[in-house]
Design a protein around this motif. Sequence first.
Motif, PDB file in Angstrom:
ATOM      1  N   GLY A  54       0.838  -1.187   0.000  1.00 45.80           N
ATOM      2  CA  GLY A  54       0.000   0.000   0.000  1.00 45.80           C
ATOM      3  C   GLY A  54       0.873   1.236   0.000  1.00 45.80           C
ATOM      4  N   VAL A 112      -0.791   7.758   1.972  1.00 44.86           N
ATOM      5  CA  VAL A 112      -1.347   8.994   1.434  1.00 44.86           C
ATOM      6  C   VAL A 112      -1.208  10.111   2.459  1.00 44.86           C
ATOM      7  CG1 VAL A 112      -3.460  10.106   0.603  1.00 44.86           C
ATOM      8  CG2 VAL A 112      -2.944   7.753  -0.063  1.00 44.86           C
ATOM      9  N   SER A 113      -1.537   9.819   3.717  1.00 45.88           N
ATOM     10  CA  SER A 113      -1.416  10.833   4.760  1.00 45.88           C
ATOM     11  C   SER A 113      -1.365  10.175   6.132  1.00 45.88           C
ATOM     12  CB  SER A 113      -2.592  11.813   4.697  1.00 45.88           C
ATOM     13  OG  SER A 113      -3.800  11.149   5.002  1.00 45.88           O
ATOM     14  N   GLN A 138      -3.778   7.019   6.376  1.00 52.55           N
ATOM     15  CA  GLN A 138      -4.583   6.721   5.199  1.00 52.55           C
ATOM     16  C   GLN A 138      -3.641   6.116   4.163  1.00 52.55           C
ATOM     17  OE1 GLN A 138      -7.964   7.135   4.560  1.00 52.55           O
ATOM     18  NE2 GLN A 138      -8.050   7.440   6.759  1.00 52.55           N
ATOM     19  N   VAL A 139      -3.971   4.925   3.701  1.00 45.46           N
ATOM     20  CA  VAL A 139      -3.113   4.191   2.774  1.00 45.46           C
ATOM     21  C   VAL A 139      -3.948   3.745   1.584  1.00 45.46           C
ATOM     22  CG1 VAL A 139      -1.613   2.176   2.511  1.00 45.46           C
ATOM     23  CG2 VAL A 139      -1.635   3.434   4.675  1.00 45.46           C
ATOM     24  N   GLU A 140      -3.406   3.951   0.383  1.00 49.27           N
ATOM     25  CA  GLU A 140      -4.098   3.542  -0.846  1.00 49.27           C
ATOM     26  C   GLU A 140      -3.682   2.113  -1.163  1.00 49.27           C
ATOM     27  OE1 GLU A 140      -4.367   2.462  -4.828  1.00 49.27           O
ATOM     28  OE2 GLU A 140      -2.489   3.417  -4.294  1.00 49.27           O
ATOM     29  N   LEU A 162      -8.811   3.828  -0.497  1.00 46.26           N
ATOM     30  CA  LEU A 162      -8.186   4.354   0.716  1.00 46.26           C
ATOM     31  C   LEU A 162      -8.630   3.534   1.922  1.00 46.26           C
ATOM     32  CD1 LEU A 162      -8.303   8.235   0.455  1.00 46.26           C
ATOM     33  CD2 LEU A 162      -6.326   6.735   0.359  1.00 46.26           C
ATOM     34  N   ARG A 163      -7.653   3.159   2.735  1.00 42.30           N
ATOM     35  CA  ARG A 163      -7.935   2.375   3.943  1.00 42.30           C
ATOM     36  C   ARG A 163      -7.182   3.001   5.106  1.00 42.30           C
ATOM     37  NH1 ARG A 163     -10.081  -2.642   2.666  1.00 42.30           N
ATOM     38  NH2 ARG A 163      -9.944  -3.173   0.472  1.00 42.30           N
ATOM     39  N   GLU A 164      -7.729   2.846   6.287  1.00 47.54           N
ATOM     40  CA  GLU A 164      -7.043   3.282   7.491  1.00 47.54           C
ATOM     41  C   GLU A 164      -6.204   2.114   7.997  1.00 47.54           C
ATOM     42  OE1 GLU A 164      -9.102   4.530  11.315  1.00 47.54           O
ATOM     43  OE2 GLU A 164      -8.775   6.416  10.234  1.00 47.54           O
ATOM     44  N   PRO A 180       4.284  10.659   2.801  1.00 49.95           N
ATOM     45  CA  PRO A 180       3.326  10.331   1.740  1.00 49.95           C
ATOM     46  C   PRO A 180       4.060   9.868   0.480  1.00 49.95           C
ATOM     47  CG  PRO A 180       2.661  12.341   2.832  1.00 49.95           C
ATOM     48  CD  PRO A 180       4.032  11.989   3.368  1.00 49.95           C
TER      49      PRO A 180
END
Length: 71
Positions: A7, A10-11, A20-22, A27-29, A41
């Motif tokens: 993953g 992202v932030s 927050q991971v793509e 997007l998933r926590e 990031p």
Amino acid sequence: MCLGIPGRIVSTVEGFDLGQVEVAGVLREINLALLDGPFVPGEYILIHSGFALERMTAERAADALAFFGGE
């Protein structure tokens, strides 16, 4: 055997262990507590069951995604 998925971070929020991971366009926590920060990031991590297990290079992440039929 465990299945880990790459993953892209992202932030993150300073002071919290979540980011927050793509993952495959979604997007998933993800819990980042098992790894030492700081996180940047665009950085790739290996994820299993909602936890980041290790950092990955972009090349290694691309290889893993290609194996799964992703990007």
